[in-house]
Scaffold this active site. Structure first.
Site, mmCIF file in Angstrom:
data_model
loop_
_atom_site.group_PDB
_atom_site.id
_atom_site.type_symbol
_atom_site.label_atom_id
_atom_site.label_comp_id
_atom_site.label_asym_id
_atom_site.label_seq_id
_atom_site.Cartn_x
_atom_site.Cartn_y
_atom_site.Cartn_z
ATOM 1 N N ILE A 14 0.842 -1.213 0.000
ATOM 2 C CA ILE A 14 0.000 0.000 0.000
ATOM 3 C C ILE A 14 0.876 1.262 0.000
ATOM 4 O O ILE A 14 0.514 2.275 -0.613
ATOM 5 C CB ILE A 14 -1.003 -0.005 1.178
ATOM 6 C CG1 ILE A 14 -2.079 1.053 0.971
ATOM 7 C CG2 ILE A 14 -0.321 0.213 2.520
ATOM 8 C CD1 ILE A 14 -3.013 0.775 -0.166
ATOM 9 N N ARG A 37 12.224 -2.260 7.435
ATOM 10 C CA ARG A 37 13.278 -3.268 7.328
ATOM 11 C C ARG A 37 13.624 -3.510 5.859
ATOM 12 O O ARG A 37 14.548 -4.219 5.532
ATOM 13 C CB ARG A 37 12.833 -4.588 7.977
ATOM 14 C CG ARG A 37 12.805 -4.553 9.501
ATOM 15 C CD ARG A 37 12.083 -5.770 10.033
ATOM 16 N NE ARG A 37 10.676 -5.740 9.592
ATOM 17 C CZ ARG A 37 9.946 -6.813 9.330
ATOM 18 N NH1 ARG A 37 10.474 -8.018 9.425
ATOM 19 N NH2 ARG A 37 8.688 -6.700 8.959
ATOM 20 N N LYS A 90 -5.680 2.533 7.064
ATOM 21 C CA LYS A 90 -6.690 1.635 7.631
ATOM 22 C C LYS A 90 -6.270 0.178 7.475
ATOM 23 O O LYS A 90 -5.516 -0.112 6.541
ATOM 24 C CB LYS A 90 -8.060 1.866 6.997
ATOM 25 C CG LYS A 90 -8.134 1.804 5.460
ATOM 26 C CD LYS A 90 -8.074 0.528 4.712
ATOM 27 C CE LYS A 90 -8.911 -0.615 5.132
ATOM 28 N NZ LYS A 90 -8.726 -1.786 4.178
ATOM 29 N N ASP A 167 -11.216 -6.719 6.167
ATOM 30 C CA ASP A 167 -10.189 -5.740 5.799
ATOM 31 C C ASP A 167 -10.635 -4.961 4.561
ATOM 32 O O ASP A 167 -10.334 -3.777 4.424
ATOM 33 C CB ASP A 167 -8.852 -6.447 5.520
ATOM 34 C CG ASP A 167 -7.763 -5.437 5.188
ATOM 35 O OD1 ASP A 167 -7.274 -4.783 6.118
ATOM 36 O OD2 ASP A 167 -7.438 -5.297 3.991
#
Lengths: 308, 308
Positions: A14, A37, A90, A167
């Site tokens: 995203i 990372r 979100k 989701d």
């Protein structure tokens, strides 16, 4: 005018698909750092932690959080400790109690918190809200069906205990809570869990709007072929249809011409406006509705799902 | 001084066992009416609805809600429409979104709302909160185990999709959220569902206090023999043990002498104080923690439960 220096935390799909392009196009923000990372985006310096970043780049003023929902509490606590304003992808957190703490922490730190719901930035949302004003809602039908293989390829966190198909469905709830004039209440839900997963792959939900009008929602994460993100609303003054995730709209079958650009461009403009006003926006109603579905939902086991 | 006229809505076990005795002993309230399909308590007139009651007894000023959590939204909307102040038995509603609406409705109506958590009125709660002040919490263990056959005899609503064993466990959460200085976050949960029921009969939950200290909770609705309602808290300044639902307390093994009367006597005194100040008290954190357990909890099927 110089742009505000901002960092991204969490460089996954995203961030690369939506946040980086929106920041590159922004005349308000300059993406200078990433807490990750992985590889930082081009032009940004990478850091392992917010405190490390803040030590090296003390003029970074804000951070946009794109990590998976689990584990954000510590990250966001560090951000506020460093005096940063925070914008959040979100869903805001893994749990409601964590999300509630973000708002408390922001208030204590005197920082701005923006809990974003990107679907609310879709082109049809404000016109739909305006069109619905003063009309009586008779019935709402929501169909939010997509293929998890396309939208969450290889993302193991999506199957951790928690949202699953919600989701995506939480995007529909974020639109509904914004455009409907009254409050929504979950009355009944069926959640379908693959036998090998700890999160639901699909759900059928019955809600009520303003105690009375039925609102039926179907969420699915196993949709092959065309993807479906539609909201149909019958009122005493006609029928509103939102499609393509509320980026298109028709009234009584007639398409309505809409302005509007990419959702994340608008989200960063909204963040800029909140920063200018030193005001937070942390609406958790979409997440509360999801939690209510889990609280009241009957569970049904379905066939194992082999995703990746 | 004349007492305030109050009504009870829902005359079931908790109304008869706790609310009626507390109101009979109160010098602030006079129980004059009941909204119920059953027999009203002695001395109170029975009505089928709040509007019917308000028409017959316009000087009733408040209503105390003791109905099962499902279906309260309409009832409470009617109460606020009639200008009544409202006190609510726990759990406040079937869903978080409904409970949130109660507070909005109270604010719009200019009425007082008291969302009660009766275990917070237990004798050890305030002394425990005071003792914990300034201490570092190292570890918390909660055991809330009771026999549903004793506490909910013949009550079919307790097995509707929803709380199950959390109907008792939410009392422990209400105490913890009140006495612990920091916030609680649900990290992991296992919910055990009888094969023939839509609500959990038991649960094991791992939470974190203030991001760090482990909080372990075990809830059970199938506890034969002695009933267990204990909270043990290790701190840098000693060990606190609450027992009997926080009505007894010891520090490092030494019992602490406590004052305090029946929980519901205190609840009505608190309601009286809120009414004098025209102030609401609607803390939903215990309910949010329960919703978080359902959101994150892994489900496990266990043997069918034959209760009644």
């Amino acid at each position: 005018m110089s742009r505000m220096k901002i960092a991204l935390a969490g460089i996954g799909k995203i961030a690369r698909d939506a946040h980086v392009p929106a920041l590159m196009a922004s005349d308000a923000f300059e993406l200078v750092a990433a807490v990750t990372r992985h590889e930082p985006p081009e032009g940004a310096r990478g850091f392992r932690s917010i405190s490390e970043m803040k030590a090296a780049l003390p003029d970074v003023a804000a951070v946009s959080i794109c990590t998976p929902p689990r584990g954000r509490l510590q990250l966001i606590a560090e951000a506020f400790d460093a005096g940063l304003d925070v914008m959040i992808e979100k869903p805001p957190a893994a749990t409601l109690s964590e999300a509630r703490q973000f708002a408390d922490m922001a208030a204590r730190a005197g920082c701005v918190l923006f809990v974003t719901w990107h679907s609310r930035a879709a082109a049809a949302v404000e016109p739909a809200k305006e069109w619905l004003r003063g009309k009586e809602i008779k019935r709402v039908e929501v169909s939010w069906k997509e293929d998890i293989r396309i939208w969450h390829p290889g993302q193991s966190w999506i199957w951790e205990p928690g949202l699953g198909a919600f989701d995506a469905g939480i995007n529909a709830f974020s639109v509904l809570t914004h455009i409907l004039p009254g409050a929504l209440t979950v009355e009944d839900a069926e959640l379908r869990f693959p036998a090998n997963k700890d999160a639901p792959i699909a759900a059928d939900i019955r809600l009520a709007h303003a105690h009375a009008a039925p609102v039926l929602a179907a969420f699915d994460f196993d949709q092959r072929g065309p993807q479906t993100w539609t909201i149909d609303i019958e009122t005493d003054g006609g029928r509103l249809a939102l499609s393509d995730g509320a980026s298109a709209m028709s009234v009584d079958g007639e398409p309505v011409r809409l302005d509007g650009g990419p959702e994340y461009h608008l989200l960063y403009r909204q963040f800029q406006a909140l920063l200018e006003d030193r005001r937070s926006d942390a609406d958790l109603r979409p997440f509360e509705l999801v939690a209510d579905c889990f609280l009241l939902g009957r569970r049904k086991l379905v066939a194992p799902f082999e995703d990746f």
